[in-house]
Design an enzyme around this catalytic site. Structure first.
Site, PDB file in Angstrom:
ATOM      1  N   ASP A 206      36.222  43.655  47.854  1.00  0.00           N
ATOM      2  CA  ASP A 206      34.791  43.888  47.319  1.00  0.00           C
ATOM      3  C   ASP A 206      33.819  44.361  48.112  1.00  0.00           C
ATOM      4  OD1 ASP A 206      35.990  42.989  44.906  1.00  0.00           O
ATOM      5  OD2 ASP A 206      35.226  40.667  45.473  1.00  0.00           O
ATOM      6  N   ARG A 241      41.146  62.364  25.586  1.00  0.00           N
ATOM      7  CA  ARG A 241      40.434  60.891  25.238  1.00  0.00           C
ATOM      8  C   ARG A 241      39.587  60.462  26.157  1.00  0.00           C
ATOM      9  NH1 ARG A 241      46.738  58.629  24.652  1.00  0.00           N
ATOM     10  NH2 ARG A 241      46.867  58.672  22.653  1.00  0.00           N
TER      11      ARG A 241
HETATM   12  O1  F6P Z   1      37.332  38.761  45.640  1.00  0.00           O
HETATM   13  C1  F6P Z   1      38.258  39.749  45.489  1.00  0.00           C
HETATM   14  C2  F6P Z   1      38.632  39.970  43.958  1.00  0.00           C
HETATM   15  O2  F6P Z   1      39.828  40.774  43.892  1.00  0.00           O
HETATM   16  C3  F6P Z   1      37.642  40.235  42.975  1.00  0.00           C
HETATM   17  O3  F6P Z   1      37.177  41.695  43.134  1.00  0.00           O
HETATM   18  C4  F6P Z   1      38.324  40.021  41.865  1.00  0.00           C
HETATM   19  O4  F6P Z   1      37.400  39.981  40.824  1.00  0.00           O
HETATM   20  C5  F6P Z   1      38.966  38.587  42.129  1.00  0.00           C
HETATM   21  O5  F6P Z   1      39.080  38.792  43.307  1.00  0.00           O
HETATM   22  C6  F6P Z   1      40.161  38.369  41.315  1.00  0.00           C
HETATM   23  O6  F6P Z   1      40.651  37.099  41.491  1.00  0.00           O
HETATM   24  P1  F6P Z   1      42.178  36.339  41.415  1.00  0.00           P
HETATM   25  O7  F6P Z   1      43.082  37.164  42.427  1.00  0.00           O
HETATM   26  O8  F6P Z   1      41.840  35.070  41.626  1.00  0.00           O
HETATM   27  O9  F6P Z   1      42.494  36.552  40.023  1.00  0.00           O
END
Ligand code: F6P
Length: 428
Positions: A206, A241
């Site tokens: 992120d 689309r």
């Molecule tokens: O923190 C990284 C991340 O990949 C986020 O971008 C995403 O929203 C989340 O983790 C997904 O989490 P999980 O792997 O617990 O589904």
């Protein structure tokens, strides 16, 4: 299982077998040593070892007698995984092995902080990190241990912080390297406050870790997301689309922003810039007027409308919890379909964004983080997070960064440039 640093290898390679062998035998009968910085063999010390069949035992500050000092390090990977975790650990281990004359023991805690809480670990040697530079995922496994539940005992009654302290101390660790994102860094800070030697490394696709310009995982995830946009574009074009592509980022929109620009999106919706659906529709219509057969709408997982952003937080949370569709992209797609009468599809690359191999830049940055962290450890600097600022690797105090997020600046350079290019963020 201990491995040896630079001097020992040098001795063995250059001066034959006798002196090192004696050193090994002598070590084998030493009491379990503690503390790494009490005494470190010097070059002179290393020479002494070469010419004496049995080195003179030295009494160290901790009262133990021993000829070599011992460095015990712990590694753990916490939170959502990313592509460059193994590359980072490799960087740490290689740098330590190459720059210390200490014996080194490497403990890899399994499944993040859970491993430290329940004393589940594997002892590793440098050989275990072979091939790790390009290997995605984490050889240690990972899990989420939410910071807000840190003082809530586990289901079986185990108190997390005391358990982690106890296991760290029982293993006589000199340093714990924690590779994790925001929540994990908060926990690392707590452990540092509790007296553990902790070095955090900024992991997350992120890129939202405060105090560093970059986190490892980000460029690889951005690459995957960009490729997804590229791939969708060809089919979107064939069918004329509108595609809504949902990119990871619940609270921050770094990946959607970067992948959106790299993939040539028409609209990018990020949590930091609440959108107005009228503006999104306007952008799609303009694209059509300009002759575009298709349109690409990149939305962050946490894309939020102005109306939603104005709600009290708890009401918004309720709204999200009550969502019938799988995620925000589907709601947005439905509204676009209703209002434009276009064929709209949704694509969600999801966890592929965390999968596969690290890209070249990630491998380099992960390695830099590993090198910097190892150097910090060897010089006895703890309670820090490794960071990169203005292209330079540095160390920042954990307490300064823990618990803070790094958001996309709505007036930042890339947003401004994207707008100049004609990309809509749904805010105007
Ligand atoms: O923190 C990284 C991340 O990949 C986020 O971008 C995403 O929203 C989340 O983790 C997904 O989490 P999980 O792997 O617990 O589904």
């Amino acid at each position: 299982m201990a491995a040896k640093g630079r001097w020992h290898l040098w001795q063995a390679g250059t001066f034959g077998r006798l002196a090192p062998l004696a050193g090994y035998l002598w070590q084998a009968r030493q009491p379990s040593p503690t503390g790494i910085f009490a005494a470190r063999p010097t070059v002179a010390g290393a020479h002494a070892l070469l010419w004496e069949t049995v080195p003179n035992p030295v009494t160290h500050e901790d009262g133990n007698e021993r000829g070599f000092s011992m460095l015990r390090i712990g590694l753990l990977t916490s939170g959502g995984d990313c592509q460059a975790l193994n590359a980072t650990m490799r960087g740490i281990v290689k740098t330590i092995m190459n720059n210390t004359s200490d014996e080194v023991e490497i403990y890899g805690f399994l499944d993040g902080y859970q491993g430290l809480i329940y004393n589940r670990y594997v002892q590793l040697t440098p050989l275990d990190f072979g091939g790790c530079l390009s290997r995605g995922g984490t050889i240690l496994g990972t899990s989420r241990t939410p910071f807000k539940l840190l003082d809530t005992p586990e289901a079986d009654g185990v108190s997390k912080v005391p358990a982690m302290k106890k296991n760290y101390k029982n293993l006589k660790l000199d340093c714990l390297f924690m590779l994790g994102g925001n929540g994990s860094t908060k926990t690392a800070n707590r452990l540092a406050e509790e007296g553990l030697n902790v070095i955090a490394l900024p992991k997350t696709i992120d890129n939202d870790t405060y105090g560093t310009d970059l986190t490892f995982g980000f460029t690889s995830a951005t690459e995957v997301a960009t490729r997804c946009i590229d791939d969708i574009k060809t089919t979107a074009s064939s069918h004329g689309r509108v595609f809504v592509i949902e990119i990871m980022g619940h609270k921050v929109g770094w990946i959607p922003l970067y992948a959106g620009v790299a993939g040539g999106a028409d609209v990018i919706l990020v949590p930091e810039i609440p959108y107005e659906m009228d503006n999104v529709i306007k952008a799609i219509e303009k694209r059509e007027e300009d002759g575009g057969r298709f349109a690409i709408i990149v939305v962050a997982e946490g894309a939020i409308s102005r109306e939603e952003a104005a709600m009290p937080k708890k009401d918004y949370k309720k709204l999200v919890a009550a969502r019938v569709k799988p995620s925000v992209a589907y709601d947005i797609a439905e509204e676009i379909a209703q209002r434009t009468n276009r064929e709209v599809r949704v694509a969600v690359p999801g966890h592929t964004q965390r999968g596969g191999q690290p890209d070249a830049q990630d491998r380099i940055f992960a390695t830099q983080c590993g090198v910097e962290a190892a150097q910090a450890c060897l010089s006895g600097k703890f309670g820090i997070m490794i960071a990169q600022r203005n292209g330079k690797m540095c160390r920042v105090p954990l307490e300064e960064v823990a618990g803070k997020l790094k958001f996309v600046d709505p007036d930042g350079e890339l947003v401004r440039e994207a707008k100049l290019l004609g990309i809509s963020f749904g805010d105007e």
